[in-house]
Design an enzyme around this catalytic site. Structure first.
Site, PDB file in Angstrom:
ATOM      1  N   ASP A  15      40.090   3.346  32.335  1.00 26.74           N
ATOM      2  CA  ASP A  15      40.002   2.450  31.182  1.00 26.74           C
ATOM      3  C   ASP A  15      38.713   2.887  30.508  1.00 26.74           C
ATOM      4  O   ASP A  15      37.618   2.593  31.009  1.00 26.74           O
ATOM      5  CB  ASP A  15      39.919   0.990  31.619  1.00 26.74           C
ATOM      6  CG  ASP A  15      39.907   0.059  30.420  1.00 26.74           C
ATOM      7  OD1 ASP A  15      39.182   0.360  29.442  1.00 26.74           O
ATOM      8  OD2 ASP A  15      40.601  -0.958  30.442  1.00 26.74           O
ATOM      9  N   HIS A  16      38.814   3.611  29.403  1.00 30.66           N
ATOM     10  CA  HIS A  16      37.593   4.277  28.898  1.00 30.66           C
ATOM     11  C   HIS A  16      36.530   3.267  28.446  1.00 30.66           C
ATOM     12  O   HIS A  16      35.355   3.608  28.383  1.00 30.66           O
ATOM     13  CB  HIS A  16      37.926   5.293  27.803  1.00 30.66           C
ATOM     14  CG  HIS A  16      38.221   4.701  26.454  1.00 30.66           C
ATOM     15  ND1 HIS A  16      39.422   4.138  26.140  1.00 30.66           N
ATOM     16  CD2 HIS A  16      37.452   4.576  25.345  1.00 30.66           C
ATOM     17  CE1 HIS A  16      39.391   3.699  24.890  1.00 30.66           C
ATOM     18  NE2 HIS A  16      38.206   3.949  24.379  1.00 30.66           N
TER      19      HIS A  16
ATOM     20  N   HIS B 274      41.577  -3.107  28.021  1.00 33.79           N
ATOM     21  CA  HIS B 274      40.156  -3.159  27.669  1.00 33.79           C
ATOM     22  C   HIS B 274      39.613  -4.598  27.643  1.00 33.79           C
ATOM     23  O   HIS B 274      38.571  -4.892  28.228  1.00 33.79           O
ATOM     24  CB  HIS B 274      39.926  -2.520  26.299  1.00 33.79           C
ATOM     25  CG  HIS B 274      40.527  -1.154  26.159  1.00 33.79           C
ATOM     26  ND1 HIS B 274      40.497  -0.221  27.167  1.00 33.79           N
ATOM     27  CD2 HIS B 274      41.185  -0.554  25.133  1.00 33.79           C
ATOM     28  CE1 HIS B 274      41.108   0.894  26.756  1.00 33.79           C
ATOM     29  NE2 HIS B 274      41.537   0.711  25.538  1.00 33.79           N
TER      30      HIS B 274
HETATM   31  C1  BG6 Z   1      42.692   3.065  22.914  1.00 39.03           C
HETATM   32  C2  BG6 Z   1      43.823   2.548  22.086  1.00 39.03           C
HETATM   33  O1  BG6 Z   1      42.841   2.689  24.257  1.00 39.03           O
HETATM   34  O2  BG6 Z   1      41.463   2.545  22.417  1.00 39.03           O
HETATM   35  C3  BG6 Z   1      43.638   2.876  20.618  1.00 39.03           C
HETATM   36  O3  BG6 Z   1      45.042   3.126  22.534  1.00 39.03           O
HETATM   37  C4  BG6 Z   1      42.285   2.405  20.142  1.00 39.03           C
HETATM   38  O4  BG6 Z   1      44.662   2.287  19.830  1.00 39.03           O
HETATM   39  C5  BG6 Z   1      41.192   2.903  21.073  1.00 39.03           C
HETATM   40  O5  BG6 Z   1      42.086   2.902  18.836  1.00 39.03           O
HETATM   41  C6  BG6 Z   1      39.837   2.313  20.704  1.00 39.03           C
HETATM   42  O6  BG6 Z   1      38.861   2.912  21.489  1.00 39.03           O
HETATM   43  P1  BG6 Z   1      37.380   3.065  20.971  1.00 39.03           P
HETATM   44  O7  BG6 Z   1      36.630   3.666  22.087  1.00 39.03           O
HETATM   45  O8  BG6 Z   1      37.425   3.925  19.750  1.00 39.03           O
HETATM   46  O9  BG6 Z   1      36.927   1.668  20.608  1.00 39.03           O
END
Ligand code: BG6
Length: 518
Positions: A205-206, A268
């Site tokens: 989960d980044h 997230h």
């Molecule tokens: C991803 C989603 O997990 O997270 C995308 O699939 C979203 O739709 C993205 O744009 C947002 O990540 P960050 O790091 O740019 O806030």
């Protein structure tokens, strides 16, 4: 930290000295491993994974004893693959020699995940590289492909004996989405569990790799002034906002089948909420932290139909100026009811949080791109300054804001006397924001997360019980939404979502801390 500045100087000193320097923390520990990457020519690999690996290489976290086998259906050879890797990291560094050295660790095997014969080619290559780079049998299998292949790859890796059988480790890294509801996630998990133990599975989960998300635990458990007040007696409500300025761009095919609830809330947002809601872990280590997150998620109230429809609202963006409405985007069906915005109220039925709601919202095409958490404290029970003759405005609530992105830092709003004649209070903001240099230098999520996988630290990955609880909660909302016809489109790009998101809080006599100045 000095190794970062000193670059690759250690490459010229003998091994025994390197070991001494690692021992006294002057050099980072090199992590030995083979990384077998499924989906090596895909978007994620080129945009995020190779640049992250280069950073680890520059810092010496991977150095001489690592190798990557990239696989996909493409008919690449090593040379072509290395060219692709070099191109994908060229923006990260001007040190051509170092990039070439890095890329020389990459090998390519054309692979069809359902063809068993291909696994024996992979196996032979893995064994060969293990010897060549002295990898001690350590293996990371990183699957960055469409989720319907996750189970097949895991099963075949085990059945075809690609898992290392000696003392080396075997770790599986899985990208999202992890299922599309509880049932499919469970099926996927069962498939993976046939080949890997839970502590070998790293579900990415980044958001958990982001600096300020990791900082939530430091702010909470490192400061008496917060942790002592971190409960329903002193906190009125908590607000989590993940706002995006862009629309679906080229991802309509995936997004229209997912929607904001599955795309952002189930993973997230639920992870952020669990970090905010959990009890203090016994120790700062993955098993203890995960145990507390799971406990928190288990006390999240799973809504019945009536609660789900009154506590969650959805939106879909309309057209404005030259910007198309969602239903006009390429690849989106004209009658799509997929939500591009979600706001909701979450309630925990436990001693710490009973009665204190967590409000969440996320959406595409909103006013700006940012992520923040606002912790709104209760106002003092008695406002002794509020005599009609004093002219003082009523006291404001103290608000702790954690700025996650693009700014990194936090602020605390306190009431103080202003310096004018008489006695008037006004809210003032104590703020700490990291400067842009420090923000730029902060390791990006994939660098941290790949490093954690190599270390075997599961702290910043979603465990199965967390994923399961999050799906059970989200499934209830989905169930209700799937039978109700929404009134879409219902919000204007550049806004903070539909009016119903404001009404959700107004009903509780509250409002969003972050709002647009009208
Ligand atoms: C991803 C989603 O997990 O997270 C995308 O699939 C979203 O739709 C993205 O744009 C947002 O990540 P960050 O790091 O740019 O806030």
């Amino acid at each position: 930290m000095c190794y970062i500045m000193l670059g690759n100087w250690y490459r010229h000193i003998p091994n025994y000295l390197v070991n001494i320097l690692i021992g006294v923390n002057i050099l980072p520990t090199e992590r030995r491993s083979l990384i077998m990457l499924f989906g090596a020519t895909g978007d994620l690999a080129t945009r995020k994974l190779y640049p992250a690996m280069l950073k680890l290489f520059e810092k010496g976290n991977i150095r001489d004893h690592f190798a990557v086998i990239g696989t996909s259906r493409y008919k690449f050879d090593d040379e072509k693959y290395r060219e692709m890797v070099i191109k994908s990291v060229s923006k990260e560094s001007t040190n051509k020699k170092q990039i070439a050295d890095f890329a020389s660790h990459f090998y390519f095997v054309t692979h069809n995940v359902t063809d068993l014969e291909h696994y024996s080619v992979l196996k032979n290559k893995a064994n060969e590289l293990d010897k060549k780079y002295e990898l001690n049998g350590n293996r990371v299998f990183y699957i960055s492909m469409a989720p319907n292949f996750f189970g097949t790859v895991a099963k075949n890796l085990k059945a075809q004996h690609l898992l290392s059988e000696g003392n080396g480790f075997n770790r599986l890294v899985i990208e999202k989405p992890f299922g599309r509801d509880f049932e499919s996630a469970k099926q996927l998990n069962d498939d993976l569990s046939n080949a890997f133990e839970e502590d070998q599975i790293f579900r990415i989960d980044h958001y958990l790799g982001k600096e300020m998300i990791q900082n939530i635990e430091a702010i909470r458990f490192g400061n008496t002034i917060f942790e002592a007040l971190w409960n329903n007696r002193y906190i009125d409500n908590i607000q989590v906002t993940l706002a995006e300025k862009l629309g679906v761009e080229e991802r309509a095919g995936y997004y229209d089948n997912s929607g904001a609830l599955r795309d952002m809330v189930q993973n997230h947002i639920m992870q952020i909420v669990s970090l905010l809601a959990m009890e203090q872990p016994v120790a700062f280590k993955d098993t203890d932290i995960r145990a507390e997150k799971v406990k928190a998620l288990r006390s999240l109230r799973v809504y019945n139909v009536a609660e789900a429809s009154s506590n969650f609202v959805r939106g879909q963006y309309a057209a404005v100026g030259n910007d198309k409405e969602y239903r006009e985007e390429d690849g989106v069906p004209k009658d799509s009811n997929t939500e591009t915005f979600v706001a909701g109220k979450l309630l925990f039925d436990n001693y710490r949080w009973s009665g204190t709601p967590f409000y969440i919202r996320t959406g595409k095409k909103l006013a700006d791109k940012f992520t923040r958490v606002d912790v709104v404290f209760k106002k003092p029970l008695v406002d002794i300054f509020a005599f009609p003759q004093s002219g003082s405005a009523p006291l404001s609530a103290n608000v702790l804001t954690i700025f996650i992105e693009p700014n990194q830092g936090f602020s605390l709003m306190v009431n103080a006397k202003n310096s004018e004649q008489g006695f008037h209070t006004e809210p003032v903001q104590l703020q700490y924001l990291e400067d842009s240099k420090r923000t730029r230098e902060t390791p990006q999520p994939y660098e941290r997360l790949i490093h954690d996988v190599l270390k075997g630290d599961g702290t910043n990955f979603a465990s199965w019980p967390e994923v399961a609880s999050a799906w059970k909660f989200v499934d209830q909302i989905r169930r209700v939404w799937d039978i109700q016809q929404p009134m879409f489109p219902n919000y204007i790009p550049g806004s903070m979502g539909p009016v119903s998101a404001d009404e959700l809080l107004a009903r509780d006599h509250r409002e969003w801390v972050y709002k647009l100045n009208k």
